[in-house]
Design an enzyme around this catalytic site. Sequence first.
Site, short mmCIF file in Angstrom:
data_model
loop_
_atom_site.label_atom_id
_atom_site.label_comp_id
_atom_site.label_asym_id
_atom_site.label_seq_id
_atom_site.Cartn_x
_atom_site.Cartn_y
_atom_site.Cartn_z
N GLU A 1 -9.40 -7.84 -6.52
CA GLU A 1 -11.00 -7.54 -6.33
C GLU A 1 -11.14 -7.60 -4.90
O GLU A 1 -12.02 -6.74 -4.39
CB GLU A 1 -11.51 -8.85 -6.81
CG GLU A 1 -12.93 -8.88 -7.25
CD GLU A 1 -13.36 -9.73 -8.34
OE1 GLU A 1 -13.80 -9.43 -9.47
OE2 GLU A 1 -13.39 -10.83 -7.90
N GLU B 1 -10.53 -4.16 -3.86
CA GLU B 1 -11.74 -3.15 -4.30
C GLU B 1 -12.88 -3.53 -3.42
O GLU B 1 -13.61 -2.66 -2.94
CB GLU B 1 -12.16 -3.42 -5.69
CG GLU B 1 -12.95 -2.88 -6.30
CD GLU B 1 -13.43 -2.99 -7.70
OE1 GLU B 1 -13.00 -3.93 -8.34
OE2 GLU B 1 -14.53 -2.39 -8.06
N CYS C 1 -14.99 -11.84 -13.87
CA CYS C 1 -14.17 -12.45 -14.59
C CYS C 1 -14.82 -13.31 -15.73
O CYS C 1 -13.73 -14.26 -16.51
CB CYS C 1 -13.21 -13.55 -13.51
SG CYS C 1 -14.16 -14.33 -12.29
N SER D 1 -17.29 -5.15 -10.14
CA SER D 1 -15.83 -5.05 -10.06
C SER D 1 -15.54 -4.49 -11.47
O SER D 1 -15.48 -4.73 -12.17
CB SER D 1 -15.25 -6.31 -9.61
OG SER D 1 -13.82 -6.10 -9.77
N LYS E 1 -14.59 -15.50 -24.57
CA LYS E 1 -13.25 -15.14 -24.42
C LYS E 1 -12.80 -14.59 -25.67
O LYS E 1 -11.88 -13.56 -25.81
CB LYS E 1 -12.40 -16.19 -23.86
CG LYS E 1 -12.47 -16.41 -22.29
CD LYS E 1 -11.95 -15.32 -21.47
CE LYS E 1 -12.31 -15.68 -20.17
NZ LYS E 1 -12.04 -14.56 -19.12
N GLU F 1 -14.03 -11.09 -26.08
CA GLU F 1 -13.43 -10.25 -24.77
C GLU F 1 -11.99 -9.54 -25.46
O GLU F 1 -11.78 -8.67 -25.14
CB GLU F 1 -13.43 -10.97 -23.49
CG GLU F 1 -12.67 -10.04 -22.47
CD GLU F 1 -12.35 -10.99 -21.15
OE1 GLU F 1 -11.99 -12.24 -21.41
OE2 GLU F 1 -12.57 -10.49 -19.99
N GLU G 1 -11.21 -1.99 -24.99
CA GLU G 1 -10.95 -1.69 -23.62
C GLU G 1 -9.63 -2.60 -23.38
O GLU G 1 -8.92 -2.30 -22.47
CB GLU G 1 -11.88 -2.05 -22.64
CG GLU G 1 -13.40 -1.32 -22.84
CD GLU G 1 -13.97 -1.99 -23.60
OE1 GLU G 1 -13.86 -2.82 -24.35
OE2 GLU G 1 -15.53 -1.61 -23.52
N CYS H 1 -16.74 -22.18 -15.51
CA CYS H 1 -15.86 -22.28 -16.52
C CYS H 1 -15.65 -23.79 -16.84
O CYS H 1 -15.52 -23.98 -18.05
CB CYS H 1 -14.35 -21.85 -16.10
SG CYS H 1 -14.53 -20.20 -15.66
#
Length: 593
Positions: free
Chosen positions: A279, A282, A306, A326, A365, A368, A373, A522
């Site tokens: 990141e 980037e 994230c 990102s 999560k 996800e 993807e 988190c």
Amino acid sequence: MAVTLTIDRQTVTVPEGTTVLDAARQAGVVIPTLCHFPGLSSPGSCRVCLVDIQGARTLQPACVTKVAPEMVVRTTSKAAREARRLSVELLLANHPWDCNACTRNGSCELQALAQEMGITEVRFPYQREPVPVDTSTPALVRDMNKCVLCRRCVAVCQEVQGVGSLAPRARGFDTVIGAGVGEELAEAVCVQCGQCAAVCPVGAIYEKDAVEDVWAALDDPKKHVIVQTAPAIRAALGECFGCAPGTLVTGKMVTALRRLGFQKVFDTNFTADLTIIEEGTELLGRLQRAIVDKDPEVRLPMFTSCSPGWINYMEQFYPQLLPNLSTCKSPQQMFGALAKTYYAQKAGIDPASVVVVSVMPCTAKKFECERDEMKASGFKDVDYVLTTRELGDLIKEAGIDFMSLPDGEQDVPMGMSTGAADIFANTGGVMEAALRTVYELVTGRPLPMDQLHVKPIQGLQGLKEAAVTFSGCVSEWSFLEGVTARVAVAHGLSNAHRICQEVAEGKAEYHFIEVMCCPGGCIGGGGQPRPTTDAVRRQRIGAIYAEDEGRPMRKSHDNPAIAAIYAEFLGKPNGHKAHELLHTHYHDRKTKA
Ligand code: FES
């Protein structure tokens, strides 16, 4: 102005505007509650907190009644006791009595109230029409048969997250909490954050349980089952075993996972460090394109990526800002992609036999890891996600005496990490970790260890910002000499909304923005042990910083296992292979909104 009143014959002085409930707590008087939850507005609907106030015509709910000078409150009068008991009995009359088979057995607030009040039978008949349990999403289950209409889920979804997926439908006895306009949560605009499940007092909303799937994998001799644990787990798992919030149990957690049968106990911290390299590279690339190449196509500020609840929010509410996101996958998904490629290759294991289990503080999560993807390895990169609460259940079911376990250490190489990875667990942590690395990469000089913390972006304030000016640069990034990088941090989606709006209107002058879906980051995720209040968040954050400060390595780029994975496998940061495995793109899903 201070107000003095009497509660159960005790004189109490509190600030004007304080509720009777909070004043009572200050005096050490416990008034039972159900619909009330710290930090959320109280609807005052359950009547479990009724108290006697001298001179009032009726009993008053303590959670919404403000103190007044010379008020005389009795919480234990016969009338108050009987009224509170009746309120609980009426709730029980509308609630299935299948406690032994309920996910909240032992942690249900209604069950606890009934126990405290000595209720062993209910005088009123059960008259509720059963409704189907909603299992339509990969992350959350809604069982409205058990709903007590406390509206905590509605408040957290609307007030804290600004999503507004949940709302009461109909009135009176017909009231139900609906999700969107359809029947099922999967049809609604929902980011799957699980904050509703975190505040639900009963078994009406909870995470979709993966415990049986994980047992099945562990029982299968043909499978090589490995586990990763997110940074936030170590500061909260102990609460499942009676520890105070903020008790670090990293070593016991590792030993417990090994005893459960996981062949390797790795750490999502490893890919948190990797995220910083990917990141950070980037971001520097985008800055170079903007400042040196004057490329009008480059999108700044760049947002972190994230937090999967945040990704869901962006896709559904601000798809026009997706180019600002990102392209890095979350550390969980980077880990899964590398586990079934790099790790399998290095260990000489057939990747088809590798089962990746994640322990995450977050219900999103679970969503996800099911995304299309997330199959860069050629397999489903992460097979199963357990929340912190589910891991607690798994350890208990296995009969492991958690508190007596010796400390263990994570396996290498994918268990090696730095303090920068630890602080991914809390709001401001990803940004601080990124700045630790970006500063050194740009200036070419080491950042003194006593200057690693970026104080303005720590703490629970909803929106935070900081600025860093690069000077004396002796690196390939010296085009940043004299540039002041402006960064911002938001946590909780209503704060994310404020910053997204600024960016969308072209009013935000930031270069880099960290967003965490859940309040506190988190450590306050929807899968963490209940309850999560601001006081609990602060204690968990304290533990995470203590973990960071106790580490020999505290900057992601100092992690030798990260250097090794680039040398042996990935090539260079943001290179071809890194892009293939560690980066992705998300999609406009606003059509649902
Ligand atoms: Fe006060 Fe529900 S807790 S009315």
